[in-house]
Write a protein that holds these residues in place. Sequence first.
Motif, short mmCIF file in Angstrom:
data_model
loop_
_atom_site.label_atom_id
_atom_site.label_comp_id
_atom_site.label_asym_id
_atom_site.label_seq_id
_atom_site.Cartn_x
_atom_site.Cartn_y
_atom_site.Cartn_z
N VAL A 184 0.85 -1.19 0.00
CA VAL A 184 0.00 0.00 0.00
C VAL A 184 0.89 1.24 0.00
CG1 VAL A 184 -1.71 1.31 1.31
CG2 VAL A 184 -1.87 -1.18 1.19
N PRO A 185 0.64 2.21 -0.85
CA PRO A 185 1.44 3.43 -0.87
C PRO A 185 1.53 4.08 0.52
CG PRO A 185 -0.01 3.39 -2.76
CD PRO A 185 -0.40 2.23 -1.91
N GLU A 186 2.70 4.57 0.84
CA GLU A 186 2.94 5.15 2.16
C GLU A 186 1.98 6.31 2.41
OE1 GLU A 186 6.62 7.05 4.81
OE2 GLU A 186 6.99 6.23 2.80
N GLY A 187 1.42 6.33 3.60
CA GLY A 187 0.51 7.40 3.98
C GLY A 187 -0.94 7.15 3.63
N MET A 188 -1.22 6.12 2.82
CA MET A 188 -2.61 5.82 2.44
C MET A 188 -3.26 4.95 3.52
SD MET A 188 -4.14 3.93 -1.00
CE MET A 188 -3.75 5.30 -2.09
N PRO A 189 -4.37 5.39 4.12
CA PRO A 189 -5.00 4.62 5.20
C PRO A 189 -5.81 3.45 4.66
CG PRO A 189 -6.25 6.61 4.80
CD PRO A 189 -5.07 6.67 3.87
N THR A 190 -5.11 2.51 4.03
CA THR A 190 -5.75 1.37 3.37
C THR A 190 -5.07 0.10 3.82
OG1 THR A 190 -6.32 2.71 1.43
CG2 THR A 190 -6.19 0.33 1.10
N ARG A 191 -5.83 -0.99 3.83
CA ARG A 191 -5.29 -2.28 4.25
C ARG A 191 -5.73 -3.34 3.24
NH1 ARG A 191 -4.15 -4.62 9.70
NH2 ARG A 191 -4.52 -6.86 9.65
N VAL A 192 -4.77 -4.09 2.72
CA VAL A 192 -5.04 -5.22 1.84
C VAL A 192 -4.90 -6.49 2.67
CG1 VAL A 192 -4.32 -6.49 -0.22
CG2 VAL A 192 -4.21 -3.98 -0.19
N GLU A 193 -6.00 -7.22 2.85
CA GLU A 193 -5.95 -8.42 3.69
C GLU A 193 -5.26 -9.56 2.94
OE1 GLU A 193 -6.65 -8.50 6.71
OE2 GLU A 193 -8.13 -6.93 7.14
N MET A 194 -4.33 -10.22 3.64
CA MET A 194 -3.61 -11.36 3.07
C MET A 194 -3.96 -12.64 3.82
SD MET A 194 -1.79 -10.11 0.59
CE MET A 194 -1.03 -8.58 -0.02
N ASP A 195 -4.08 -13.73 3.11
CA ASP A 195 -4.34 -15.03 3.72
C ASP A 195 -3.10 -15.44 4.52
OD1 ASP A 195 -4.48 -17.88 4.17
OD2 ASP A 195 -6.09 -17.93 2.68
N PRO A 196 -3.23 -15.65 5.83
CA PRO A 196 -2.05 -15.98 6.63
C PRO A 196 -1.41 -17.31 6.25
CG PRO A 196 -4.07 -16.24 7.93
CD PRO A 196 -4.45 -15.58 6.64
N LYS A 197 -2.15 -18.19 5.57
CA LYS A 197 -1.60 -19.49 5.18
C LYS A 197 -0.88 -19.43 3.83
CE LYS A 197 -5.08 -22.19 7.71
NZ LYS A 197 -6.19 -23.19 7.59
N THR A 198 -1.47 -18.72 2.87
CA THR A 198 -0.90 -18.72 1.52
C THR A 198 -0.10 -17.46 1.20
OG1 THR A 198 -2.84 -17.67 0.51
CG2 THR A 198 -2.88 -20.07 0.76
N GLY A 199 -0.35 -16.39 1.95
CA GLY A 199 0.30 -15.13 1.65
C GLY A 199 -0.32 -14.39 0.49
N GLU A 200 -1.40 -14.92 -0.10
CA GLU A 200 -2.08 -14.29 -1.23
C GLU A 200 -3.19 -13.35 -0.73
OE1 GLU A 200 -1.52 -14.49 -4.46
OE2 GLU A 200 0.17 -15.88 -4.25
N PRO A 201 -3.53 -12.32 -1.51
CA PRO A 201 -4.64 -11.45 -1.11
C PRO A 201 -5.95 -12.24 -1.02
CG PRO A 201 -3.42 -10.49 -2.96
CD PRO A 201 -2.92 -11.90 -2.79
#
Length: 574
Positions: A184-201
């Motif tokens: 996520v670009p620095e300073g952007m209040p955004t979160r991309v959730e990642m699968d903790p098992k696969t590391g994929e979005p």
Amino acid sequence: MTRRVCLFFAALLAAAQGAERPPDLILHNGRIITVDQKFSIAEAIAIRGERIAAVGSNEAILRLASPATRKIDLLGKTVMPGLIDSHAHPTGASMHEFDHPVPEMDTIADVLEYVRSRAAALGPGQWITVSQIFITRLKEQRYPTREELDRAAPQNPVVFRTGPDAVLNSAALKASGIDRNYKVPEGMPTRVEMDPKTGEPTGVLRRGADLIKSSRTGKRPTFEDRLSRLRQLLADYNSVGITGVVTRTTSDEEVRLFAALKDRGQLTCRSFLTYSIDAQAPLEEIARAVDKAVQSPHHRYDNLLWLRGAKIFLDGGMLTGSAYMRQPWGLSKIYSITDPEYRGLLFVQPEKLHQIARLVLLKGLQLTAHAQGDGAILHLVEAYEKVNREFSVKDARPCVSHGSFMSLEAIDKMRQLGVVADLQPAWLERDGATLLEQFGNDRLRYFHPYKTLAERGVVVGGGSDHMQKIGSMRSINPYNPFFGMWITLARQPRWMKGALHPEERLTREQAIRLYTSNNAFLTFEEKEKGSLEAGKLADLIVLDRDILTCPLDEVKEIGVEQTWLGGKRVHPAP
């Protein structure tokens, strides 16, 4: 006696005679709920021009009539002030089904069937967007998964948008350049959730609209199309008793729409406009936006159209899992939360929030912020508190919009500073059961705490956050005010046995004030509207039953037989 003195006394005499001119209209033999300070009940009301001439007994009011005065026998019907919605998005809501009808979606299966139907209608490669189907209102109480959206439309990018958050299928992620290595670009209040098992979005984006590279599909409306749809929606507002609306996040184009309706004599709801401010922009850009609002010709007071507010977004959604909380949300299948320390998203840090609040309030605009979580609400109130150390904010009536998860600390600060709030009772009914499952009873103690707010002296207005569809009970976030009043009286969520914190129930008088005198105060117009008193605007509604005495469950069923705006009937349309 000089000519100037003669003219002066002639003017005084003319003014006195004008003041005594008989009323144009008298409604009598009714039960008039005035919502004045004493919550008085009268029998009749006299109207001269667009204002109320007098309110009182049948005998006293009928005595004012002349042969030319029109008289309407109410046959015992109940009359109230016209109702005001403190938070709606009418321009966007009215256009939601302009391209095609959108079915009700109560389950994941409904969502996937809609996606399949759009894929068939649009063809491969076209973007499919599903908007504002809140996961708290789906029977499964969860997001559709990336994989489910893939199967429903394997050849189309799909976005399931719900408030500030979204789920994307694989094609939409790819088109937006989001993969396991995305940062996520620095300073952007955004979160991309990642699968903790696969590391994929997983496909879940928190406040991710700026990351989605979608393209528009469907019919392109003209300005006249937008005007026509807006008129249709305002007429439907009138049909449920709404004579005033506060429009939140108003753009320049939306200001033009309301101004055009006013100029054509077609604006049937008094409209208080809240100008949209991008809190992510640099302060100098924010200052220019504020100056633009202040310099607008609509910033001058007009009882039909007034641009007086400014709004920013401070946190994410209660219904989507990104409201900023004081304590962690907790792991959640409902909201796809895998981080035990996750507290939601705060879009504006405290120092910048203080600078924005100072800038807006200093320019004489009423600032409000979308603030759902108890952490965001406290940050907002503390920003107002910091500004108040430099100059009093009380007269500017700074506001909290939504304010779902309150705390006693925030409520007491609001009372001390004169901070007002606009809340949406329908969320308690629509979403209370899901929120109870997520947070438990204790954390919902001050969820929509209407009684506590009233007892502690915080002025709260009732609104809908109406966003999509025309139809007061088919809309995304119902805008029927009587449904909203009933919720504050019953506090009964659907899909749940028993009330949610019944100790926060309001009385019928308090519930009525949410949509009348309180909302007039929120928009600085308590001397103009919100109650039926001599000198105020003649905005009133005639009901099909008595709201003060009908059985509790009938309150949400109350129908509006007539709606009058400024002494003219707007529903049914003349």
